[in-house]
Design an enzyme around this catalytic site. Structure first.
Site, PDB file in Angstrom:
ATOM      1  N   GLY A  12       0.783  -1.235   0.000  1.00  0.00           N
ATOM      2  CA  GLY A  12       0.000   0.000   0.000  1.00  0.00           C
ATOM      3  C   GLY A  12       0.814   1.284   0.000  1.00  0.00           C
ATOM      4  CB  SER A  13       4.305   2.172  -0.861  1.00  0.00           C
ATOM      5  OG  SER A  13       4.443   1.774  -2.197  1.00  0.00           O
ATOM      6  CB  ILE A  89      -8.285 -10.275 -13.723  1.00  0.00           C
ATOM      7  CG1 ILE A  89      -6.791 -10.343 -14.030  1.00  0.00           C
ATOM      8  CG2 ILE A  89      -9.105 -10.113 -14.996  1.00  0.00           C
ATOM      9  CD1 ILE A  89      -6.374 -11.449 -14.947  1.00  0.00           C
ATOM     10  CG  HIS A 106       0.615  -1.825 -15.653  1.00  0.00           C
ATOM     11  ND1 HIS A 106       0.312  -3.098 -15.190  1.00  0.00           N
ATOM     12  CD2 HIS A 106       1.528  -1.994 -16.635  1.00  0.00           C
ATOM     13  CE1 HIS A 106       1.015  -3.983 -15.871  1.00  0.00           C
ATOM     14  NE2 HIS A 106       1.754  -3.342 -16.755  1.00  0.00           N
ATOM     15  CG  LEU A 141      -4.759  -6.966 -17.599  1.00  0.00           C
ATOM     16  CD1 LEU A 141      -5.342  -6.776 -16.205  1.00  0.00           C
ATOM     17  CD2 LEU A 141      -3.974  -8.276 -17.693  1.00  0.00           C
TER      18      LEU A 141
HETATM   19  C1  GRF Z   1       3.160  -1.070  -7.590  1.00  0.00           C
HETATM   20  O1  GRF Z   1       4.394  -1.260  -8.235  1.00  0.00           O
HETATM   21  C2  GRF Z   1       2.057  -0.970  -8.599  1.00  0.00           C
HETATM   22  O2  GRF Z   1       2.443  -0.348  -9.789  1.00  0.00           O
HETATM   23  C3  GRF Z   1       1.740  -2.411  -8.863  1.00  0.00           C
HETATM   24  O3  GRF Z   1       1.852  -3.050  -7.617  1.00  0.00           O
HETATM   25  C4  GRF Z   1       2.755  -2.301  -6.806  1.00  0.00           C
HETATM   26  C5  GRF Z   1       2.004  -1.958  -5.566  1.00  0.00           C
HETATM   27  O4  GRF Z   1       2.847  -1.394  -4.576  1.00  0.00           O
HETATM   28  N1  GRF Z   1       0.450  -2.564  -9.487  1.00  0.00           N
HETATM   29  P1  GRF Z   1       2.207  -0.746  -3.290  1.00  0.00           P
HETATM   30  O5  GRF Z   1       1.265  -1.793  -2.682  1.00  0.00           O
HETATM   31  O6  GRF Z   1       1.484   0.494  -3.688  1.00  0.00           O
HETATM   32  O7  GRF Z   1       3.370  -0.475  -2.381  1.00  0.00           O
END
Ligand code: GRF
Length: 208
Positions: A12-13, A89, A106, A141
């Site tokens: 969740g960063s 998905i 993404h 997707l």
């Molecule tokens: C990120 O790299 C995002 O692009 C991908 O999954 C990762 C999630 O990271 N879809 P975080 O959970 O937001 O730290």
């Protein structure tokens, strides 16, 4: 005030980056997950945000899960749904329900490398650059109209993890900006293009 619901599956960063950015006129009203153990849920709860998890493994099929998730999301009356590392998905029904008000981050320069293992695939193809893309969600997707892209170099001795770390820093800048642009009404979807009222000027060149 516009309501934002963020969906996560893990750390969740990117969700934290949105919460930590004081976006005018916007409130993160809920952080939801398909993974009850997602670390980001605890962080959001500590910051006074409503959280809930629906474990997709408890549902007979994708449609049942998506319908339950839609019901949960809609309790928070979102103006915007942000998929921030939400590793599911989605059914066409879910995508249609949130058409033009659901965005995803993404970790590749779309349309290259949709799906998983994007950084390893960029490395394997000998790409000199990689990056991330924020786009509107459609039933295809990683294919909706592109809102923003951030670019990083790929260096000779990089591993996929090195690229992921470099790209993640850009994600944390780009996603809050895209959310702010959506909230302030700066984004207009015209076919597959997103027209922005605050685009960069044409002197910007990125070389790697
Ligand atoms: C990120 O790299 C995002 O692009 C991908 O999954 C990762 C999630 O990271 N879809 P975080 O959970 O937001 O730290």
């Amino acid at each position: 005030m516009k309501n934002i619901v963020i969906l996560i599956s893990g750390r969740g960063s990117n969700m934290q980056a949105i919460v930590n950015t004081a976006i005018p006129n916007a409130k993160v009203v809920a952080v939801l997950s398909n993974n009850p153990n997602a670390a980001g849920l605890a962080w959001a709860a500590e910051h006074g945000i409503a959280t809930a998890a629906l474990n997709h493994k408890d549902f007979a099929n994708r449609m049942d899960f998506d319908r339950a998730m839609m019901q949960l999301i809609d309790e928070y009356a979102p103006d915007l749904v942000v998929l921030a590392g939400f590793m599911r998905i989605l059914t066409p029904e879910f995508c249609a329900h949130y058409e033009n008000r659901c965005i995803n981050i993404h970790p590749s320069l779309l349309p290259s490398f949709t799906g998983l293992h994007t950084h390893q695939r960029a490395l394997d193809e000998g790409c000199r650059i990689s990056g991330c893309t924020i786009h509107f969600v459609t039933e295809v997707l990683d294919n909706g109209a592109i809102i923003a892209q951030g670019v990083v170099p790929i260096l000779d001795n990089d591993t996929a993890d090195d690229i992921a770390t470099r790209v993640l820093k850009v994600e944390h800048q780009l996603l809050p900006q895209a959310v702010a642009d959506f909230i302030s009404g700066n984004l207009k979807i015209v076919g597959k293009r997103v027209i922005k009222s605050n685009q960069v000027d044409d002197s910007v060149t990125l070389l790697a």
